[in-house]
Design an enzyme around this catalytic site. Structure first.
Site, PDB file in Angstrom:
ATOM      1  N   ARG A  23       0.803  -1.225   0.000  1.00  0.00           N
ATOM      2  CA  ARG A  23       0.000   0.000   0.000  1.00  0.00           C
ATOM      3  C   ARG A  23       0.831   1.267   0.000  1.00  0.00           C
ATOM      4  NH1 ARG A  23      -2.815  -0.667   5.417  1.00  0.00           N
ATOM      5  NH2 ARG A  23      -0.708  -1.423   5.826  1.00  0.00           N
ATOM      6  N   GLU A  28       8.167   7.878  10.634  1.00  0.00           N
ATOM      7  CA  GLU A  28       8.167   8.902  11.677  1.00  0.00           C
ATOM      8  C   GLU A  28       9.314   9.848  11.333  1.00  0.00           C
ATOM      9  OE1 GLU A  28       7.697   8.081  16.142  1.00  0.00           O
ATOM     10  OE2 GLU A  28       9.858   8.327  15.844  1.00  0.00           O
ATOM     11  N   GLN A  47       8.324  26.836  14.151  1.00  0.00           N
ATOM     12  CA  GLN A  47       7.847  27.275  12.844  1.00  0.00           C
ATOM     13  C   GLN A  47       8.278  26.261  11.800  1.00  0.00           C
ATOM     14  OE1 GLN A  47       8.569  31.456  11.852  1.00  0.00           O
ATOM     15  NE2 GLN A  47       9.159  30.853   9.798  1.00  0.00           N
ATOM     16  N   ASP A  48       7.362  25.931  10.879  1.00  0.00           N
ATOM     17  CA  ASP A  48       7.682  25.079   9.734  1.00  0.00           C
ATOM     18  C   ASP A  48       7.656  25.933   8.471  1.00  0.00           C
ATOM     19  OD1 ASP A  48       7.779  22.877  11.382  1.00  0.00           O
ATOM     20  OD2 ASP A  48       6.101  21.835  10.471  1.00  0.00           O
ATOM     21  N   ASN A  49       8.604  25.682   7.560  1.00  0.00           N
ATOM     22  CA  ASN A  49       8.680  26.398   6.294  1.00  0.00           C
ATOM     23  C   ASN A  49       8.686  25.402   5.146  1.00  0.00           C
ATOM     24  OD1 ASN A  49       9.040  28.974   7.607  1.00  0.00           O
ATOM     25  ND2 ASN A  49      11.125  28.330   8.052  1.00  0.00           N
ATOM     26  N   ARG A  60      20.230  28.645  -2.268  1.00  0.00           N
ATOM     27  CA  ARG A  60      19.617  29.517  -1.253  1.00  0.00           C
ATOM     28  C   ARG A  60      20.524  29.493  -0.029  1.00  0.00           C
ATOM     29  NH1 ARG A  60      14.162  30.489  -2.759  1.00  0.00           N
ATOM     30  NH2 ARG A  60      13.436  29.084  -4.394  1.00  0.00           N
ATOM     31  N   HIS A  63      22.683  31.294   5.009  1.00  0.00           N
ATOM     32  CA  HIS A  63      21.939  32.163   5.920  1.00  0.00           C
ATOM     33  C   HIS A  63      22.053  31.718   7.369  1.00  0.00           C
ATOM     34  CE1 HIS A  63      19.119  32.733   2.223  1.00  0.00           C
ATOM     35  NE2 HIS A  63      20.161  33.540   2.154  1.00  0.00           N
ATOM     36  N   LYS A  73      17.928  24.467  12.706  1.00  0.00           N
ATOM     37  CA  LYS A  73      17.097  24.116  11.551  1.00  0.00           C
ATOM     38  C   LYS A  73      17.142  22.606  11.346  1.00  0.00           C
ATOM     39  CE  LYS A  73      18.071  28.423   9.081  1.00  0.00           C
ATOM     40  NZ  LYS A  73      18.645  29.017   7.870  1.00  0.00           N
ATOM     41  N   HIS A 120      23.812  28.280   6.842  1.00  0.00           N
ATOM     42  CA  HIS A 120      23.179  27.164   6.139  1.00  0.00           C
ATOM     43  C   HIS A 120      22.788  27.558   4.715  1.00  0.00           C
ATOM     44  CE1 HIS A 120      19.474  25.168   4.739  1.00  0.00           C
ATOM     45  NE2 HIS A 120      20.228  24.105   4.988  1.00  0.00           N
ATOM     46  N   TYR A 133      11.314  22.573   6.274  1.00  0.00           N
ATOM     47  CA  TYR A 133      12.235  22.675   7.412  1.00  0.00           C
ATOM     48  C   TYR A 133      11.575  23.333   8.604  1.00  0.00           C
ATOM     49  CZ  TYR A 133      13.582  27.462   5.870  1.00  0.00           C
ATOM     50  OH  TYR A 133      13.605  28.791   5.504  1.00  0.00           O
ATOM     51  N   GLU A 144      18.803  38.832  10.459  1.00  0.00           N
ATOM     52  CA  GLU A 144      19.369  38.054   9.358  1.00  0.00           C
ATOM     53  C   GLU A 144      20.855  38.301   9.189  1.00  0.00           C
ATOM     54  OE1 GLU A 144      17.048  39.304   5.952  1.00  0.00           O
ATOM     55  OE2 GLU A 144      15.911  37.439   6.031  1.00  0.00           O
ATOM     56  N   ASP A 169      20.634  38.419  -5.629  1.00  0.00           N
ATOM     57  CA  ASP A 169      21.641  39.471  -5.435  1.00  0.00           C
ATOM     58  C   ASP A 169      22.118  39.541  -3.994  1.00  0.00           C
ATOM     59  OD1 ASP A 169      21.452  40.129  -8.117  1.00  0.00           O
ATOM     60  OD2 ASP A 169      20.071  41.801  -7.784  1.00  0.00           O
TER      61      ASP A 169
END
Length: 190
Positions: A23, A28, A47-49, A60, A63, A73, A120, A133, A144, A169
């Protein structure tokens, strides 16, 4: 769930078990107590993104958020594949300026835990990537920070030529490691 420290041991590679039959499968994907058993002392995830990238070679990062809004993260790729990287930016760390990376994909289901004190980034390895994440503090634009993705002093091997990588940029103009005013200080014994 298998949790393996990377060569910079504070960064963890997590491989959830998949239990399946004709199936489909069940997995988990998160258990706070499993992280705590490894010695992870970060806060609760708040928080989830969800990020979608449409092309191969989209980068990306690198950061981070500065205290008091620093974030741990926990990342996973649910569609396609990415090369996920963490760079140690903790002053006084024996691994300062060093990086670790792992391929995360929908296929391998692996996750990377990137703790506070690390910059990251990830680069998409396939077309149509989606990344989920969790973070331990809310997004705070005033906190930031960024490290340049192609800083030769860090020397990240992005697994593809630089001319195949596209970024925005802001990330292209981020600080070099030599100029980075990092607020993070190493306090452990790796």
């Amino acid at each position: 769930m298998k949790i393996t420290p990377m060569t910079i041991p504070e960064v963890l590679l997590i491989t959830p078990a998949r239990h399946g039959d004709e199936r489909g499968w069940f997995s988990e994907t998160f258990r706070q107590s499993a992280l705590e058993e490894t010695g992870f002392t970060g806060g609760a995830f708040v928080q989830d993104n969800h990020v979608r990238s449409t092309k191969r070679g989209i980068l990306r990062g690198l950061h981070f958020q500065k205290p008091p809004h620093a974030q741990d993260k926990l990342l996973r790729c649910i569609r396609g594949a990415i090369f996920d990287v963490a760079v140690d930016i903790r002053r006084g760390s024996p691994t300062f300026g060093q990086w670790v990376g792992a391929e995360l994909s929908a296929e391998n289901a692996q996750q990377l835990l990137v703790p506070k004190g690390f910059a990251h980034a990830y680069c998409t390895l396939t077309e149509e990537c989606e990344v989920l994440y969790k973070v331990t503090d809310y997004y705070a634009p005033q906190a930031e920070g960024a490290l340049r993705w192609n800083d030769p002093a860090v020397g990240i091997d992005w697994t593809m030529p630089a001319d195949q990588i596209s970024t925005n940029d802001r990330d292209a103009a981020a600080s070099l490691l030599a100029d980075l005013d990092t607020p993070f200080v190493y306090g452990g014994t790796s």
